[in-house]
Motif scaffolding. Structure first.
Motif, PDB file in Angstrom:
ATOM      1  N   VAL A 151       0.777  -1.146  -0.110  1.00 54.78           N
ATOM      2  CA  VAL A 151       0.150  -0.086  -0.013  1.00 54.78           C
ATOM      3  C   VAL A 151       1.036   1.287  -0.012  1.00 54.78           C
ATOM      4  O   VAL A 151       0.479   2.289  -0.794  1.00 54.78           O
ATOM      5  CB  VAL A 151      -0.984   0.085   1.427  1.00 54.78           C
ATOM      6  N   GLU A 152       2.228   1.248   0.654  1.00 53.54           N
ATOM      7  CA  GLU A 152       3.146   2.350   0.764  1.00 53.54           C
ATOM      8  C   GLU A 152       4.264   2.296   0.275  1.00 53.54           C
ATOM      9  O   GLU A 152       5.002   2.943   0.041  1.00 53.54           O
ATOM     10  CB  GLU A 152       2.824   2.763   2.370  1.00 53.54           C
ATOM     11  N   LYS A 153       4.690   1.185   0.085  1.00 57.28           N
ATOM     12  CA  LYS A 153       6.075   0.829  -0.764  1.00 57.28           C
ATOM     13  C   LYS A 153       5.885  -0.058  -1.907  1.00 57.28           C
ATOM     14  O   LYS A 153       5.207  -0.670  -2.301  1.00 57.28           O
ATOM     15  CB  LYS A 153       6.716  -0.209   0.159  1.00 57.28           C
ATOM     16  N   SER A 154       6.933   0.359  -2.902  1.00 55.28           N
ATOM     17  CA  SER A 154       7.015  -0.659  -4.113  1.00 55.28           C
ATOM     18  C   SER A 154       7.597  -1.870  -3.591  1.00 55.28           C
ATOM     19  O   SER A 154       8.452  -2.082  -2.427  1.00 55.28           O
ATOM     20  CB  SER A 154       7.862   0.003  -4.987  1.00 55.28           C
ATOM     21  N   ALA A 155       7.285  -2.725  -4.672  1.00 56.63           N
ATOM     22  CA  ALA A 155       7.938  -4.332  -4.207  1.00 56.63           C
ATOM     23  C   ALA A 155       9.692  -4.445  -4.191  1.00 56.63           C
ATOM     24  O   ALA A 155      10.171  -4.842  -3.299  1.00 56.63           O
ATOM     25  CB  ALA A 155       7.859  -5.462  -5.512  1.00 56.63           C
ATOM     26  N   ASN A 156       9.986  -3.217  -4.662  1.00 60.69           N
ATOM     27  CA  ASN A 156      11.611  -3.010  -4.817  1.00 60.69           C
ATOM     28  C   ASN A 156      12.029  -2.699  -3.511  1.00 60.69           C
ATOM     29  O   ASN A 156      12.929  -3.157  -2.837  1.00 60.69           O
ATOM     30  CB  ASN A 156      12.052  -2.217  -5.859  1.00 60.69           C
ATOM     31  N   GLU A 157      11.462  -1.499  -3.036  1.00 58.49           N
ATOM     32  CA  GLU A 157      11.745  -1.126  -1.448  1.00 58.49           C
ATOM     33  C   GLU A 157      11.486  -2.226  -0.622  1.00 58.49           C
ATOM     34  O   GLU A 157      12.171  -2.308   0.369  1.00 58.49           O
ATOM     35  CB  GLU A 157      10.492   0.198  -1.313  1.00 58.49           C
ATOM     36  N   ILE A 158      10.501  -2.985  -0.612  1.00 55.80           N
ATOM     37  CA  ILE A 158      10.054  -4.144   0.386  1.00 55.80           C
ATOM     38  C   ILE A 158      11.437  -5.234   0.240  1.00 55.80           C
ATOM     39  O   ILE A 158      11.854  -5.599   1.472  1.00 55.80           O
ATOM     40  CB  ILE A 158       8.895  -4.730   0.129  1.00 55.80           C
ATOM     41  N   VAL A 159      11.790  -5.361  -0.894  1.00 56.34           N
ATOM     42  CA  VAL A 159      12.835  -6.463  -0.924  1.00 56.34           C
ATOM     43  C   VAL A 159      14.160  -5.857  -0.247  1.00 56.34           C
ATOM     44  O   VAL A 159      14.998  -6.531   0.265  1.00 56.34           O
ATOM     45  CB  VAL A 159      13.002  -6.896  -2.682  1.00 56.34           C
ATOM     46  N   ARG A 160      14.169  -4.632  -0.789  1.00 50.87           N
ATOM     47  CA  ARG A 160      15.808  -4.113  -0.384  1.00 50.87           C
ATOM     48  C   ARG A 160      15.702  -3.770   1.087  1.00 50.87           C
ATOM     49  O   ARG A 160      16.788  -3.912   1.975  1.00 50.87           O
ATOM     50  CB  ARG A 160      15.763  -2.866  -1.201  1.00 50.87           C
ATOM     51  N   SER A 161      14.658  -3.249   1.667  1.00 51.57           N
ATOM     52  CA  SER A 161      14.833  -2.855   3.078  1.00 51.57           C
ATOM     53  C   SER A 161      14.195  -3.805   4.444  1.00 51.57           C
ATOM     54  O   SER A 161      14.705  -4.007   5.184  1.00 51.57           O
ATOM     55  CB  SER A 161      13.968  -1.400   3.249  1.00 51.57           C
ATOM     56  N   ASP A 162      13.238  -4.426   3.707  1.00 51.68           N
ATOM     57  CA  ASP A 162      12.387  -5.361   4.778  1.00 51.68           C
ATOM     58  C   ASP A 162      12.815  -6.815   4.605  1.00 51.68           C
ATOM     59  O   ASP A 162      12.652  -7.547   5.640  1.00 51.68           O
ATOM     60  CB  ASP A 162      10.835  -4.987   4.761  1.00 51.68           C
ATOM     61  N   TYR A 163      12.659  -7.488   3.219  1.00 51.18           N
ATOM     62  CA  TYR A 163      12.767  -8.748   3.259  1.00 51.18           C
ATOM     63  C   TYR A 163      13.843  -8.921   1.933  1.00 51.18           C
ATOM     64  O   TYR A 163      13.380  -9.556   0.796  1.00 51.18           O
ATOM     65  CB  TYR A 163      11.275  -9.393   2.860  1.00 51.18           C
ATOM     66  N   PRO A 164      15.130  -8.974   2.316  1.00 55.06           N
ATOM     67  CA  PRO A 164      16.006  -9.212   1.295  1.00 55.06           C
ATOM     68  C   PRO A 164      16.060 -10.577   0.792  1.00 55.06           C
ATOM     69  O   PRO A 164      16.626 -10.850  -0.261  1.00 55.06           O
ATOM     70  CB  PRO A 164      17.321  -8.775   1.862  1.00 55.06           C
ATOM     71  N   SER A 165      15.607 -11.605   1.418  1.00 53.92           N
ATOM     72  CA  SER A 165      15.477 -12.975   0.937  1.00 53.92           C
ATOM     73  C   SER A 165      14.180 -13.147  -0.103  1.00 53.92           C
ATOM     74  O   SER A 165      14.378 -14.044  -0.894  1.00 53.92           O
ATOM     75  CB  SER A 165      15.202 -13.966   2.118  1.00 53.92           C
ATOM     76  N   MET A 166      13.500 -12.293  -0.255  1.00 60.96           N
ATOM     77  CA  MET A 166      12.632 -12.321  -1.402  1.00 60.96           C
ATOM     78  C   MET A 166      13.042 -11.614  -2.652  1.00 60.96           C
ATOM     79  O   MET A 166      13.984 -10.866  -2.805  1.00 60.96           O
ATOM     80  CB  MET A 166      11.333 -11.455  -1.033  1.00 60.96           C
ATOM     81  N   SER A 167      12.103 -11.692  -3.726  1.00 57.93           N
ATOM     82  CA  SER A 167      12.650 -11.074  -4.954  1.00 57.93           C
ATOM     83  C   SER A 167      11.438 -10.443  -5.368  1.00 57.93           C
ATOM     84  O   SER A 167      10.151 -10.542  -5.202  1.00 57.93           O
ATOM     85  CB  SER A 167      13.014 -11.914  -6.221  1.00 57.93           C
ATOM     86  N   GLN A 168      11.635  -9.350  -6.454  1.00 60.70           N
ATOM     87  CA  GLN A 168      10.369  -8.545  -6.963  1.00 60.70           C
ATOM     88  C   GLN A 168       9.542  -9.317  -7.763  1.00 60.70           C
ATOM     89  O   GLN A 168       8.325  -9.380  -7.454  1.00 60.70           O
ATOM     90  CB  GLN A 168      10.880  -7.559  -7.721  1.00 60.70           C
ATOM     91  N   GLU A 169      10.390 -10.417  -8.389  1.00 62.24           N
ATOM     92  CA  GLU A 169       9.602 -11.459  -9.480  1.00 62.24           C
ATOM     93  C   GLU A 169       8.682 -12.286  -8.634  1.00 62.24           C
ATOM     94  O   GLU A 169       7.359 -12.582  -8.851  1.00 62.24           O
ATOM     95  CB  GLU A 169      10.670 -12.068 -10.095  1.00 62.24           C
ATOM     96  N   ILE A 170       8.944 -12.626  -7.329  1.00 66.98           N
ATOM     97  CA  ILE A 170       8.215 -13.626  -6.778  1.00 66.98           C
ATOM     98  C   ILE A 170       6.725 -12.776  -6.003  1.00 66.98           C
ATOM     99  O   ILE A 170       5.726 -13.349  -5.872  1.00 66.98           O
ATOM    100  CB  ILE A 170       8.924 -14.409  -5.471  1.00 66.98           C
ATOM    101  N   ILE A 171       7.183 -11.556  -5.806  1.00 67.59           N
ATOM    102  CA  ILE A 171       6.040 -10.719  -5.110  1.00 67.59           C
ATOM    103  C   ILE A 171       5.071 -10.473  -6.354  1.00 67.59           C
ATOM    104  O   ILE A 171       3.686 -10.638  -6.063  1.00 67.59           O
ATOM    105  CB  ILE A 171       6.440  -9.491  -4.738  1.00 67.59           C
ATOM    106  N   LYS A 172       5.716 -10.092  -7.370  1.00 72.72           N
ATOM    107  CA  LYS A 172       4.433 -10.080  -8.687  1.00 72.72           C
ATOM    108  C   LYS A 172       3.929 -11.134  -9.073  1.00 72.72           C
ATOM    109  O   LYS A 172       2.749 -11.146  -9.134  1.00 72.72           O
ATOM    110  CB  LYS A 172       5.461  -9.493  -9.654  1.00 72.72           C
TER     111      LYS A 172
END
Length: 154
Positions: free
Chosen positions: A113-134
């Motif tokens: 709601v407030e962050k992009s997938a890129n920001e979430i991966v970079r700052s909160d969940y580095p074990s995740m990827s943008q592709e998996i979120i998408k």
């Protein structure tokens, strides 16, 4: 390599295979030579659509397969039909998680709601990827579309 599914469509063989690209294309060529008919490699999702009969009048098998592949590509649908969000005994008490992780989808979806997938991966969940979120969002949308109730009026 494994044969997962097959279907004959207008005298052409459609195969869902699991293996390396070299194995799959080698098998495709060998089967076409043995049977003397066109053979196409398809995904399980494509084969389900073919069985669902969404073919246009006068459309060849190859045109139908190409149209399905183009629609999936434009829609951003993953080519594999593997689930992205799963439940697994012994992982997070059976609560839903992203496949191969112990990361629950709820917090990530809330953060979108407030962050992009890129920001979430970079700052909160580095074990995740943008592709998996998408991919998870695309699967969630498909599930919501399937479960959408019919209403009589707005």
């Amino acid at each position: 390599m494994r044969l997962l599914d097959a279907q004959v469509c207008d005298g052409e063989l459609l195969l869902v295979l699991h293996g390396t690209p070299a194995e799959m294309f080698g098998a495709k060529a060998a089967i076409a030579d043995m049977l003397g008919c066109p053979v196409h490699l398809v995904t399980a999702g494509m084969l389900r659509r073919i069985r669902g009969g969404q073919r246009k009048a006068g459309e060849s098998t190859l045109e139908f397969l190409a149209r399905i592949a183009i629609i999936d590509t434009i829609a951003g649908n993953p080519s594999a039909d593997e689930p992205v969000i799963v439940r697994r005994p012994g992982v997070m008490s059976g609560d839903p998680v992203f496949y191969g992780t112990s990361v629950p989808p709820g917090p990530i979806f809330s953060m979108l709601v407030e962050k992009s997938a890129n920001e979430i991966v970079r700052s909160d969940y580095p074990s995740m990827s943008q592709e998996i979120i998408k991919a998870a969002l695309q699967q969630a949308c498909r599930l919501l579309e399937r479960a959408a109730p019919w209403v009589e009026q707005w």
